[in-house]
Design a protein around this motif. Structure first.
Motif, PDB file in Angstrom:
ATOM      1  N   LYS B  72       0.635  -1.207  -0.052  1.00 22.04           N
ATOM      2  CA  LYS B  72      -0.140   0.042   0.091  1.00 22.04           C
ATOM      3  C   LYS B  72       0.837   1.314  -0.070  1.00 22.04           C
ATOM      4  CE  LYS B  72      -2.659  -1.177   3.410  1.00 22.04           C
ATOM      5  NZ  LYS B  72      -3.436  -1.143   4.544  1.00 22.04           N
ATOM      6  N   PRO B  73       0.412   2.541  -0.655  1.00 21.06           N
ATOM      7  CA  PRO B  73       1.148   3.614  -0.746  1.00 21.06           C
ATOM      8  C   PRO B  73       0.816   4.253   0.701  1.00 21.06           C
ATOM      9  CG  PRO B  73      -0.770   3.769  -2.033  1.00 21.06           C
ATOM     10  CD  PRO B  73      -0.621   2.509  -1.620  1.00 21.06           C
ATOM     11  N   GLN B  74       1.657   5.406   1.148  1.00 22.52           N
ATOM     12  CA  GLN B  74       1.479   5.875   2.384  1.00 22.52           C
ATOM     13  C   GLN B  74      -0.241   6.573   2.355  1.00 22.52           C
ATOM     14  OE1 GLN B  74       4.488   9.175   1.462  1.00 22.52           O
ATOM     15  NE2 GLN B  74       3.434  10.168   2.985  1.00 22.52           N
ATOM     16  N   GLY B  86      -1.359   3.677   6.147  1.00 20.59           N
ATOM     17  CA  GLY B  86      -1.119   3.004   4.843  1.00 20.59           C
ATOM     18  C   GLY B  86       0.304   2.302   4.895  1.00 20.59           C
ATOM     19  N   GLY B  87       1.085   2.395   3.677  1.00 22.61           N
ATOM     20  CA  GLY B  87       2.130   1.339   3.585  1.00 22.61           C
ATOM     21  C   GLY B  87       3.333   2.290   2.969  1.00 22.61           C
ATOM     22  N   PHE B  88       4.324   1.403   2.644  1.00 24.27           N
ATOM     23  CA  PHE B  88       5.579   2.099   1.967  1.00 24.27           C
ATOM     24  C   PHE B  88       5.765   1.978   0.470  1.00 24.27           C
ATOM     25  CE2 PHE B  88       6.937   0.007   6.129  1.00 24.27           C
ATOM     26  CZ  PHE B  88       6.395   0.978   6.814  1.00 24.27           C
ATOM     27  N   SER B  89       4.726   1.447  -0.178  1.00 25.22           N
ATOM     28  CA  SER B  89       5.133   1.137  -1.602  1.00 25.22           C
ATOM     29  C   SER B  89       5.425   2.170  -2.293  1.00 25.22           C
ATOM     30  CB  SER B  89       3.879   0.554  -2.024  1.00 25.22           C
ATOM     31  OG  SER B  89       2.731   1.557  -2.608  1.00 25.22           O
ATOM     32  N   ASN B  90       4.915   3.523  -2.300  1.00 27.51           N
ATOM     33  CA  ASN B  90       5.172   4.568  -3.042  1.00 27.51           C
ATOM     34  C   ASN B  90       6.690   5.004  -2.765  1.00 27.51           C
ATOM     35  OD1 ASN B  90       4.633   5.385  -0.226  1.00 27.51           O
ATOM     36  ND2 ASN B  90       4.334   7.620  -1.137  1.00 27.51           N
ATOM     37  N   ALA B  91       7.287   4.558  -1.599  1.00 30.68           N
ATOM     38  CA  ALA B  91       8.724   4.922  -1.403  1.00 30.68           C
ATOM     39  C   ALA B  91       9.605   3.849  -1.950  1.00 30.68           C
ATOM     40  CB  ALA B  91       8.703   5.302   0.092  1.00 30.68           C
ATOM     41  N   ILE B  92       8.918   2.726  -1.858  1.00 34.18           N
ATOM     42  CA  ILE B  92       9.812   1.469  -2.491  1.00 34.18           C
ATOM     43  C   ILE B  92      10.010   1.931  -3.750  1.00 34.18           C
ATOM     44  CG2 ILE B  92       9.860  -0.836  -2.473  1.00 34.18           C
ATOM     45  CD1 ILE B  92       8.604  -1.314   0.268  1.00 34.18           C
TER      46      ILE B  92
END
Lengths: 329, 306
Positions: B72-74, B86-92
């Motif tokens: 998930k994105p932040q 949320g999550g970290f997918s946009n940063a990854i």
């Protein structure tokens, strides 16, 4: 009969041309590519220096000479005396070196001469692992682990010893302060110091050590009176290189130093907050306005560039050998 | 007779000398042990931060390594539920995009620069070498300012992933080039001379003999500089902008793991602060992966060489 004389079947220009020019001219593309890349890299470097100088010009118009002696740094309030920042940069670096140099040299000596050979690679790799931990993780660790520990345990205990006198008087801040920044900065430059010192000690000739042992010196006498003096230059180079790293450290310092204390700007109390040139650039990049604000940050960048550039040239002058080794490691 | 009284017997003399030697030896052994103990202490102190960092990052970050956080994105700011981060997918994806492009830009330039440093001599090249080495030591935040003035400003203050890649590429080129040049210099002269004696041109010797021989160490240099670039915050902070969307477009603003951590560290939401450890763990895994890979490449090639 000389070679240059034309044969009846071939014109003179052709023969001499083939004999003299062909071997080199076939490598021309190779050479021109290499010259091209050299010029391109040099151009980018020149552009780099020029663009920082150019970006700082609108800043110098505003800050003037006050920048170098004023103590009233407050970026958002339009006060631009950067002496606390310049001093803060040197003070944090200096005290970080006080921690990192002896520990780095000591652990390098231990790695090279004390621990059994089969553990040597593992131990030195582990110490070098500290060097690859990103700055932002050091910042997080310092901010969330070391800072609270200092603030909750060490600082109250120290303060109770002196009864709240200097340096635990009104200026003292818990959480982000110079002490926290110095501790983490010292940890950050420690692997540089340890890795280069280890390479320097590895290069000490065995004959010197054996000579020392053969006249009856103890192990520590050999290390202190033979190994250390003969690797003096290399260790000095390592320290200067670590200094360069510390001066330019940015991201962790933004969070750990806490910014210049407007009431007490001087970075001379370990429990006061502070800032360095680099940390102040990063901390304010989000909230400047226009080319003038950017220009003032570029002034900081230019001063930082001159200081670090000078330190690096010094390191290069002292030693280039051990440095190459680390970069290639 | 009285003079003779002062002379020790041979046994007394022996005892005296032995005692003196023993006490001197004991003293010397003691100082020796003391200094050796100091050295061992220094080594132990050097280890404390590493263990403390690893311990906090792993123990506090491990439970963020779930598919929910990774995919998930932040969460955009202004969300009402503080715990829903949320999550970290946009940063990854941002990290992979920015660093991948940086490697693609840096490697060809760095290899050519290494070859040209290797092939050339003279004053101009000496100057270039000094500048390259000094460049390595310059604070990386200066690269951010350079790219901001030179790339972001002319594009109408448009922050892009590509600008960040350029900043990181400038960081990586001198690192790779200096290490690669050292690798090229370590190629045995006999190999080079054999090829030249067969009539090969310099460019051919470089392509077919020197570069293949030096390749493993050059790959190592690329890996090490990648692991350094992945963790860098300062050069990209001002030039890549920020985005809470997962995007692969190099011309769009992105967030990388370090810049997201930088933003999160300034926040006050305790759930956000806690999730920093999750990002730190992911970042650490990426950085250590490249570092370990670099060491393995060296170990394998040296085994093959012997």
């Amino acid at each position: 009969m000389s070679v240059d004389v034309a044969s009846p079947t071939e014109p003179l220009e052709n023969r001499t041309g083939r004999e003299r020019k062909l071997p080199t001219s076939s490598d021309t593309p190779y050479r021109s590519i290499l010259i091209g890349i050299a010029i391109a890299v040099a151009a980018i470097l020149a552009l780099f220096f020029v663009s920082i100088v150019k970006a700082s010009i609108p800043g110098w118009r505003i800050v003037g000479w006050h920048f170098f002696y004023g103590s009233d740094w407050n970026f958002s309030a339009g006060q631009y005396g950067a002496l606390p920042l310049i001093l803060g940069t040197f003070v944090t670096t200096g005290f970080a070196l006080v921690f990192a140099v002896p520990i780095g040299i000591g652990s390098a000596l231990a790695i090279t001469y004390l621990i059994p050979r089969r553990f040597r690679l593992v131990i030195s790799s582990l110490v070098e692992l500290l060097a690859v931990v990103p700055s932002i993780i050091y910042g997080t660790w310092g901010f969330l682990v070391i800072g609270p520990w200092l603030g909750n345990h060490l600082q109250p205990w120290l303060a109770s010893l002196t009864g709240g006198r200097w340096p635990f008087n009104g200026i003292a801040q818990s959480g982000s302060n110079l002490l926290l920044g110095v501790i983490v900065l010292g940890v950050m430059i420690l692997p540089t110091m340890a890795a280069i010192s280890r390479d320097v000690f590895m290069a000490v000739p065995n004959e010197l050590i054996e000579g020392g042992l053969s006249v009856g010196a103890t192990r520590s006498q050999v290390l202190l009176k033979v190994v250390l003096p003969s690797s003096r230059t290399g260790l000095l180079g390592a320290a200067v290189l670590a200094t360069g790293r510390a001066l330019g450290e940015t991201i962790a310092m933004v969070f750990l130093l806490g910014g210049v204390n407007a009431a007490h700007p001087w970075p001379f109390n370990p429990f006061n907050t502070g800032a360095t040139l680099a940390s102040e650039i990063a901390a304010n990049f989000g909230n400047y306005s226009g080319t003038q604000g950017f220009g003032i940050l570029s002034c900081l960048a230019l001063v930082l560039m001159v200081i670090v550039g000078a330190v690096n040239l010094l390191a290069r002058a002292i030693t280039s050998r051990s440095r190459r080794k680390l970069l290639g490691a | 007779m009285s003079e003779l009284q002062h002379i020790m017997t041979i046994d007394e003399r022996r005892e005296f000398v032995q005692k003196a030697a023993k006490s001197s030896l004991r003293k010397r052994e003691f100082t020796s042990k003391f200094f050796l103990g100091m050295m061992a202490t220094a080594l132990v102190i050097a280890f404390i931060p590493l263990f403390s960092i690893l311990q906090s990052v792993i123990s506090k970050g491990a439970h963020y390594l779930t598919w929910g956080y990774l995919s998930k994105p932040q969460q955009t700011p202004f969300a009402f539920d503080l715990a829903n981060i949320g999550g970290f997918s946009n940063a990854i994806t941002g990290t992979i995009l920015v660093d991948g492009l940086a490697v693609l830009i840096a490697v060809p330039i760095a290899v050519l620069l290494a070859v040209s440093l290797y092939e050339s001599d003279g004053r101009v090249m000496h100057f270039l070498r000094v500048t390259t080495e000094v460049m390595i030591g310059l604070p990386s935040i200066l690269l951010g300012i350079f790219i901001f003035t030179f790339v972001v400003t002319p594009m109408g203050y448009r922050m892009t992933a590509l600008a960040g890649s350029l900043a990181l590429a400038i960081l990586m080129v001198p690192l790779i080039a200096i290490a690669s040049e050292a690798a090229l210099r370590d190629v045995p002269d006999t190999l080079k001379e054999a090829a030249l004696a067969l009539g090969a041109r310099k460019s051919r010797v470089m392509l077919r003999v020197i570069l293949p021989y030096a390749a493993p160490r050059m790959v190592t240099a690329v890996m090490l500089s990648t692991s350094r670039a992945v963790g860098e915050t300062a050069p990209v902070l001002f030039v890549i902008g920020a985005s809470s969307l997962t995007s692969w477009n190099p011309m769009s603003p992105v967030t990388t793991l370090p810049t997201m951590m930088f933003t999160y560290l300034q926040g006050s939401n305790p759930y956000i602060i806690k999730s920093l450890w999750g990002m730190a763990l992911i970042l650490m895994i990426i950085v250590f992966f490249f570092n370990l890979l670099a060491r393995l490449v060296v170990a394998r090639s040296s085994k093959r060489g012997l």
